[in-house]
Design a protein around this motif. Sequence first.
Motif, PDB file in Angstrom:
ATOM      1  N   SER A 136       0.859  -1.180   0.000  1.00  0.00           N
ATOM      2  CA  SER A 136       0.000   0.000   0.000  1.00  0.00           C
ATOM      3  C   SER A 136       0.896   1.231   0.000  1.00  0.00           C
ATOM      4  O   SER A 136       1.802   1.318  -0.825  1.00  0.00           O
ATOM      5  CB  SER A 136      -0.925  -0.039   1.224  1.00  0.00           C
ATOM      6  N   GLY A 186       2.817   1.121  -3.240  1.00  0.00           N
ATOM      7  CA  GLY A 186       2.002   2.006  -4.058  1.00  0.00           C
ATOM      8  C   GLY A 186       2.622   3.385  -4.199  1.00  0.00           C
ATOM      9  O   GLY A 186       2.607   3.992  -5.288  1.00  0.00           O
ATOM     10  N   ALA A 203      -1.079   4.431  -7.723  1.00  0.00           N
ATOM     11  CA  ALA A 203      -0.564   3.279  -8.466  1.00  0.00           C
ATOM     12  C   ALA A 203      -1.603   2.700  -9.432  1.00  0.00           C
ATOM     13  O   ALA A 203      -1.241   2.174 -10.496  1.00  0.00           O
ATOM     14  CB  ALA A 203      -0.108   2.195  -7.493  1.00  0.00           C
ATOM     15  N   ASN A 207      -1.076   1.678 -13.365  1.00  0.00           N
ATOM     16  CA  ASN A 207      -1.471   0.387 -13.941  1.00  0.00           C
ATOM     17  C   ASN A 207      -2.407   0.572 -15.126  1.00  0.00           C
ATOM     18  O   ASN A 207      -2.304  -0.159 -16.123  1.00  0.00           O
ATOM     19  CB  ASN A 207      -2.138  -0.474 -12.867  1.00  0.00           C
ATOM     20  N   VAL A 250      -2.704  -1.754  -3.347  1.00  0.00           N
ATOM     21  CA  VAL A 250      -2.163  -2.222  -4.621  1.00  0.00           C
ATOM     22  C   VAL A 250      -2.635  -3.639  -4.913  1.00  0.00           C
ATOM     23  O   VAL A 250      -3.109  -3.953  -6.014  1.00  0.00           O
ATOM     24  CB  VAL A 250      -0.617  -2.152  -4.624  1.00  0.00           C
ATOM     25  N   ILE A 254      -5.890  -3.483  -7.746  1.00  0.00           N
ATOM     26  CA  ILE A 254      -5.397  -3.623  -9.121  1.00  0.00           C
ATOM     27  C   ILE A 254      -5.728  -5.023  -9.623  1.00  0.00           C
ATOM     28  O   ILE A 254      -5.219  -6.029  -9.101  1.00  0.00           O
ATOM     29  CB  ILE A 254      -3.881  -3.368  -9.204  1.00  0.00           C
TER      30      ILE A 254
END
Length: 302
Positions: A136, A186, A203, A207, A250, A254
Amino acid sequence: MKYAVGVDIGGTNSRVALIDEEMNIIDRVQFPTNVEDPDETLKQLAAVVKGFEASDNRELVGIGVSCPGPLDLINGIVMETPNLKGNWHHYPVAKKIEEYTGIPSYLENDANLAALAEAVVGEGKDYRFVQFLTISTGLGSGQVIDGEIYIGAHGFGHEVANVCMWQDGPQHGSLYPGGIEAISSGTAITTRALNKGLNVKHAGEVNDLAAAGNEIAKEIMDDAKKYLASFISALIAITDPEIVILGGSVALKIDGFVDEVEDLVKEQVFDVVKPYVNVRKSTLNEDSGLLGAGCLAFSKAS
């Protein structure tokens, strides 16, 4: 019924939860953390705890406190934690909370408590050897063996942020260049993207750009996953956990991140180990620290 209090002291907010013996969160309160003055934060915390105690004359057996490290876990003291500043450094959090509330209090690393929650009520509840990583704002690690947190000889077990994975790698704040947190957290992902001229806020946006074909973003995300997988492979080689659980924004937000990391881990271990590689996403989300803190308080009271 007896109750415990779980506390999660963060660099932005502090959260306090009332938890019953079945590990249900009954009530919770959140307020801003004063990152310079621990006494102000702990006085607010004590007022919340008193409110929990007064309602229906509940019996509170203890207070578990989750805080980012490094910590002196033997003596319940915050060391030089990056997310907390000023008088927080070398501050005896556990002792002070106990003074303010009159209730036994226990300090533990935030990732350790998240690992404990995963081992007791989360994805690791059916396993003896549970490894947890949060990806994170920072990158934290915790391991639980047979329901007990592994802290090492001096309480610094699994303080992993500075573990160098990339010689002369990315620099991030006061972290060692190429440390795993400076690559895969992140914040590190976002900082690398900003330094390379990408207009991103977190982040997840890096991505998204990678998925859309941006080569710079793709390189940054590939590095984050590759080095994280190498780090997990090292943990597997050293401690042989039955499950590795990934939490934090993260890992949780994601799409495909955890599955990709698991595939990369399998590429880096011995063939005989591959069937035992078991990397999973946390199902406790942001409550893992609070639940782990409550579990710690109950375990100390028993």
